[in-house]
Design an enzyme around this catalytic site. Structure first.
Site, short mmCIF file in Angstrom:
data_model
loop_
_atom_site.label_atom_id
_atom_site.label_comp_id
_atom_site.label_asym_id
_atom_site.label_seq_id
_atom_site.Cartn_x
_atom_site.Cartn_y
_atom_site.Cartn_z
N PHE A 66 2.54 13.38 1.18
CA PHE A 66 2.90 12.06 1.66
C PHE A 66 4.39 12.03 1.99
CE2 PHE A 66 -1.10 10.62 -0.10
CZ PHE A 66 -1.41 9.51 0.68
N HIS B 222 -0.41 13.31 -6.39
CA HIS B 222 -1.25 12.97 -5.23
C HIS B 222 -1.17 14.04 -4.14
CE1 HIS B 222 -1.98 8.94 -6.91
NE2 HIS B 222 -0.77 9.11 -7.42
N HIS C 182 -7.27 14.99 -5.00
CA HIS C 182 -6.86 14.30 -6.22
C HIS C 182 -7.66 13.01 -6.42
CE1 HIS C 182 -4.55 12.25 -3.06
NE2 HIS C 182 -4.57 11.19 -3.86
N ASP D 66 -7.26 8.94 -7.75
CA ASP D 66 -6.34 7.85 -8.06
C ASP D 66 -6.85 7.12 -9.29
OD1 ASP D 66 -4.86 8.40 -5.82
OD2 ASP D 66 -5.55 6.67 -4.66
N HIS E 141 -2.33 3.55 -10.52
CA HIS E 141 -1.60 3.92 -9.30
C HIS E 141 -1.23 2.68 -8.49
CE1 HIS E 141 -0.36 6.11 -5.81
NE2 HIS E 141 -1.45 5.89 -5.11
N HIS F 177 -7.81 0.17 -1.51
CA HIS F 177 -7.65 0.57 -2.91
C HIS F 177 -8.02 -0.60 -3.84
CE1 HIS F 177 -5.18 3.98 -1.44
NE2 HIS F 177 -5.34 4.51 -2.65
N GLU G 197 -9.68 11.57 -3.23
CA GLU G 197 -9.10 11.71 -1.89
C GLU G 197 -8.79 13.16 -1.55
OE1 GLU G 197 -6.86 7.36 -1.70
OE2 GLU G 197 -5.83 9.04 -2.66
#
Length: 214
Positions: free
Chosen positions: A18, A48, A52, A54, A58, A159, A171
């Protein structure tokens, strides 16, 4: 018996991450040549990076952390659903798909699996799929994208919708070579106390009515 298929991204020093987040890095702290005994490695990473899960913490400071999650959700039968024909994933894409007795759904989107490149755009997942999937009894949603929301989203609407409807999130799966159908899934998070997420080694094994590429 069918073999297990690895659908997780390999953790490499050149993998995408990210924007602004901590990249993955592995290196040797000590080599066997140096200490005469063993190679000892270390890594730094965002929780992440790569494939992974969440944890609710998170996106909700009062949510459960990784070590508080129900592990049963990450092991069991899962349905791979091909949604690669649409750019906006809504409840309508599930019409004609029997989700009865399916507690885990893995979405194969139009996004090509390329762990070394962070996507500029991704198919959108409508928050309205959350109540739809909950009504069908789904407890885990997996996607082959870095996130169930757009990377630049501040609201993280999908989310929060999944959280509200008691659906856990998995994800960055690798599903390009996987046929739609029923599989057995293992995608266990690490027991990282107080953590907001965890890398997983996600593997699937086709059930007898699924023929998988390769």
């Amino acid at each position: 018996m069918a073999k297990w298929i690895d659908i997780s991204q390999p953790l490499t020093n050149d993998m995408a991450h990210f924007p602004g987040d901590t990249p993955f890095s592995y290196s040797l702290t000590y080599s066997k040549e140096e200490n005469g005994t063993a190679n000892i490695g270390q890594m730094t990473a965002s929780l992440h990076n790569g494939t992974h899960i969440d944890a609710p913490f998170h996106y909700d400071s009062d949510g459960k952390t990784v070590d508080q999650l129900d592990l049963e959700r990450y092991v069991g039968n899962a349905m791979v659903v091909d949604v690669s024909h649409v750019d906006h994933i809504t409840p309508e894409v599930f019409q004609g798909i029997n989700l009865a007795d399916t507690k885990r759904v893995l979405l194969r989107t139009a996004l090509p699996n390329n762990p070394k490149r962070f996507p500029k755009t991704m198919p959108a997942i409508d928050p309205e799929i959350a109540p739809y999937l909950q009504e069908k009894g789904v407890l885990l949603l997996g996607v082959d994208m870095p996130s169930v929301d757009a990377p630049d989203s501040k609201e993280l609407a999908t989310h929060h919708a999944l959280y509200k409807h008691d659906i856990n999130i998995l994800e960055n799966l690798m599903l390009d070579e996987i046929d739609a159908g029923m599989y057995e899934l293992i995608a266990l998070p690490l027991a990282i106390q107080g953590a907001d997420g965890s890398p997983v080694r996600a593997v699937i094994r086709p059930l007898k009515d699924v023929n998988n590429h390769g």
